[in-house]
Scaffold this motif. Sequence first.
Motif, PDB file in Angstrom:
ATOM      1  N   CYS A  53     -14.204  42.261  84.917  1.00  0.00           N
ATOM      2  CA  CYS A  53     -14.856  43.622  84.963  1.00  0.00           C
ATOM      3  C   CYS A  53     -14.159  44.597  83.827  1.00  0.00           C
ATOM      4  O   CYS A  53     -14.763  45.464  83.359  1.00  0.00           O
ATOM      5  CB  CYS A  53     -14.539  44.519  86.261  1.00  0.00           C
ATOM      6  SG  CYS A  53     -15.806  43.721  87.680  1.00  0.00           S
ATOM      7  N   HIS A  84      -8.986  43.097  90.635  1.00  0.00           N
ATOM      8  CA  HIS A  84     -10.273  42.563  90.439  1.00  0.00           C
ATOM      9  C   HIS A  84     -10.685  42.511  91.864  1.00  0.00           C
ATOM     10  O   HIS A  84      -9.834  41.508  92.600  1.00  0.00           O
ATOM     11  CB  HIS A  84     -10.718  41.561  89.582  1.00  0.00           C
ATOM     12  CG  HIS A  84     -12.124  41.274  89.672  1.00  0.00           C
ATOM     13  ND1 HIS A  84     -12.813  40.310  90.473  1.00  0.00           N
ATOM     14  CD2 HIS A  84     -13.153  41.771  88.654  1.00  0.00           C
ATOM     15  CE1 HIS A  84     -14.230  40.192  90.194  1.00  0.00           C
ATOM     16  NE2 HIS A  84     -14.431  41.177  89.041  1.00  0.00           N
ATOM     17  N   GLU A  85     -11.946  42.908  92.398  1.00  0.00           N
ATOM     18  CA  GLU A  85     -12.206  42.558  93.598  1.00  0.00           C
ATOM     19  C   GLU A  85     -11.957  41.284  94.096  1.00  0.00           C
ATOM     20  O   GLU A  85     -11.740  41.038  95.388  1.00  0.00           O
ATOM     21  CB  GLU A  85     -13.753  43.004  93.788  1.00  0.00           C
ATOM     22  CG  GLU A  85     -14.072  44.483  94.067  1.00  0.00           C
ATOM     23  CD  GLU A  85     -13.021  44.999  95.288  1.00  0.00           C
ATOM     24  OE1 GLU A  85     -12.347  45.887  94.975  1.00  0.00           O
ATOM     25  OE2 GLU A  85     -13.512  44.520  96.532  1.00  0.00           O
ATOM     26  N   CYS A 121     -12.901  48.629  87.878  1.00  0.00           N
ATOM     27  CA  CYS A 121     -13.348  48.027  89.106  1.00  0.00           C
ATOM     28  C   CYS A 121     -12.873  48.578  90.311  1.00  0.00           C
ATOM     29  O   CYS A 121     -11.881  48.947  90.410  1.00  0.00           O
ATOM     30  CB  CYS A 121     -12.702  46.379  88.818  1.00  0.00           C
ATOM     31  SG  CYS A 121     -13.363  45.135  90.064  1.00  0.00           S
ATOM     32  N   ASP A 122     -13.369  48.427  91.570  1.00  0.00           N
ATOM     33  CA  ASP A 122     -13.463  49.313  92.606  1.00  0.00           C
ATOM     34  C   ASP A 122     -12.140  50.145  92.957  1.00  0.00           C
ATOM     35  O   ASP A 122     -12.372  51.284  92.891  1.00  0.00           O
ATOM     36  CB  ASP A 122     -13.883  48.369  93.786  1.00  0.00           C
ATOM     37  CG  ASP A 122     -15.200  47.969  93.662  1.00  0.00           C
ATOM     38  OD1 ASP A 122     -15.824  48.116  92.862  1.00  0.00           O
ATOM     39  OD2 ASP A 122     -15.591  47.577  95.003  1.00  0.00           O
ATOM     40  N   THR A 193     -18.346  46.724  85.225  1.00  0.00           N
ATOM     41  CA  THR A 193     -18.350  46.883  86.742  1.00  0.00           C
ATOM     42  C   THR A 193     -19.672  46.473  87.071  1.00  0.00           C
ATOM     43  O   THR A 193     -20.778  46.859  86.489  1.00  0.00           O
ATOM     44  CB  THR A 193     -17.829  48.288  86.958  1.00  0.00           C
ATOM     45  OG1 THR A 193     -18.511  49.374  86.118  1.00  0.00           O
ATOM     46  CG2 THR A 193     -16.596  48.263  86.838  1.00  0.00           C
ATOM     47  N   CYS A 194     -19.854  46.195  88.538  1.00  0.00           N
ATOM     48  CA  CYS A 194     -21.140  46.047  89.153  1.00  0.00           C
ATOM     49  C   CYS A 194     -22.123  47.056  88.849  1.00  0.00           C
ATOM     50  O   CYS A 194     -21.749  48.152  88.896  1.00  0.00           O
ATOM     51  CB  CYS A 194     -20.818  45.866  90.719  1.00  0.00           C
ATOM     52  SG  CYS A 194     -19.974  44.273  91.144  1.00  0.00           S
ATOM     53  N   ALA A 200     -17.744  50.755  92.287  1.00  0.00           N
ATOM     54  CA  ALA A 200     -17.090  51.243  91.145  1.00  0.00           C
ATOM     55  C   ALA A 200     -17.946  52.094  90.360  1.00  0.00           C
ATOM     56  O   ALA A 200     -17.670  53.069  89.986  1.00  0.00           O
ATOM     57  CB  ALA A 200     -17.136  49.904  90.189  1.00  0.00           C
TER      58      ALA A 200
HETATM   59 FE1  FES Z   1     -15.604  44.609  89.448  1.00  0.00          FE
HETATM   60 FE2  FES Z   1     -17.512  44.950  91.307  1.00  0.00          FE
HETATM   61  S1  FES Z   1     -16.117  43.146  91.097  1.00  0.00           S
HETATM   62  S2  FES Z   1     -16.720  46.266  89.948  1.00  0.00           S
END
Ligand code: FES
Length: 563
Positions: A53, A84-85, A121-122, A193-194, A200
């Motif tokens: 991300c 990172h998630e 990232c989140d 990011t997502c 995020a």
């Molecule tokens: Fe990084 Fe979704 S995995 S924002």
Amino acid sequence: MNSGMRKGLTSYGDAAFSLFLRRAFIKAMGFSDDALARPIIGIADTASDFNPCHGNVPALIAAAKRGVMLAGGLPMAFPTISIHESFAHPTSMFLRNLMAMDTEEMIRAQPMDAVILIGGCDKTIPAQLMAAASVDLPAIVLPVGPMLVGHHKGEVLGACTDCRRLWARHRAGEIDEAEIDAISGRLAPTHGTCMVMGTASTIACMTEAMGMALPGTASIPATHADRIRAAEATGTAAVRLAASGLTPSRIITDASLRNALIVLQAIGGSTNALIHFTAIAGRLGLKIDLETFDRLGREVPVLLDLKPTGAHYMEDFHWAGGVPRLLRELADLLDTSCPSVSGATLAESIAEAEEVPGQRVIHSRAAPIHVGGGLAVLRGNLAPGGALLKVSAASAALLRHEGRALVFDGIEDMARRIDDEALDVGADDVLVLRHAGPKGAPGMPEAGYIPIPRKLARQGVKDMVRLSDARMSGTAFGTIVLHITPESAVGGPLALVRSGDRIRLDAAARRLDLLVEPAELAARQARLDPPERPALRGYAWLFHNHVLQADEGCDFDFCREAL
Ligand code: FES
């Protein structure tokens, strides 16, 4: 007041020697006396090979440095933890407070007059804002920006709403191994990011609305030239910010937090945001009142047509005008006098918002996506400290529901039994997951999106009422009650539920109740084992012994204020 290289000298008992030594060492990097005399702008570098991300962070740092130098400052990038998630065991939430502590201490320890926080990232921007609030040095957030969308067989894909939807179809036997493998290469096609309204994107939009990032920077795609230009502009703004002395405590106030929460409701944002902003507020002695938040939820409609609540993606939001254009729709509800790191008030940012003819992503107040906001706070004998329901992502038919409880005692128990063909479960049952809260799991995993048991999925069941003390990814959907507080691991009422009990959810009444007689509940409470005291060391010990519950942002008790 000391500034630049003179700030926070290393302690040798001789300040002049400390400065002499510092300058001697930094000159090894080839800096001139002129450069070293400039205001120093720290840049928190959160790039990592484990964090796709943040893959554009090196380019953003280069552009931010250019912006700093164009404005007469000296940029100094420094590394911090990157999370990172998908590369954080046991959970990214477990590490958020560690990142906040790392970021806070590195900002304190190193000489800088302002800091640029590059995150996305989140958990990263929440951790950085918690740190910035505690240090109270001028700070500006630069989000890495959302990914572009993916494509598969003519369908547009968004991480990670479609990750879950397509995995659910794979579980139900509708998508075979070969196709799910192909899909895994298409869900996340670029850095960033997502690109749905997951955590995020939610945090980036709220951060911009709160005034801690430049207008428009929440939504610019990670891969676009505009993102690079935004980094340069952030560098320039950081030098201005250092001179102005506008610190986070003057920007993050009750009024700007309320603005951010209004945006959270209007974008149908992630439930995680409430925990994170509670933690950020707590660093400044401010409190997000759940009842006030719920009231906002009744007053503020969802206006953004973005997945998982709607149909579009972050890049569509950006080209529709982004956060400034959304804020224009909400202007009468907001405190538009709040300042921002840009130097302008919210009102001035809104005045600059782009009008995009024919855009269908940002709805007007007259034609919302969902009347009443995205998130509701529930209370009841199952959640005396509160619980959260993302109403906008739930099935309307399940918002008032009574059913038989099916209890899973932790994530392993759920994983072991959920797909058992012999599992006694029906579509009207209420799935209950416990021991998945801040201490119980530990780290409050995003396990609240309990999968539909495979045998029901095969029958076409798409949603069931699901409850837990866990969190849920902002990209997920379903009638899912989360953050039940207090969690079962500290003796919360969730620990008292037995399979077969009746549970009633009434979203309109904001109630979540276990339909068991009080005398029976008291008897179960009396027989409950005392909370476990696991043998731990290091950070896990610190986390277990000091993490607060969801209603206090899951921050560490000792980080909120001086003891
Ligand atoms: Fe990084 Fe979704 S995995 S924002």
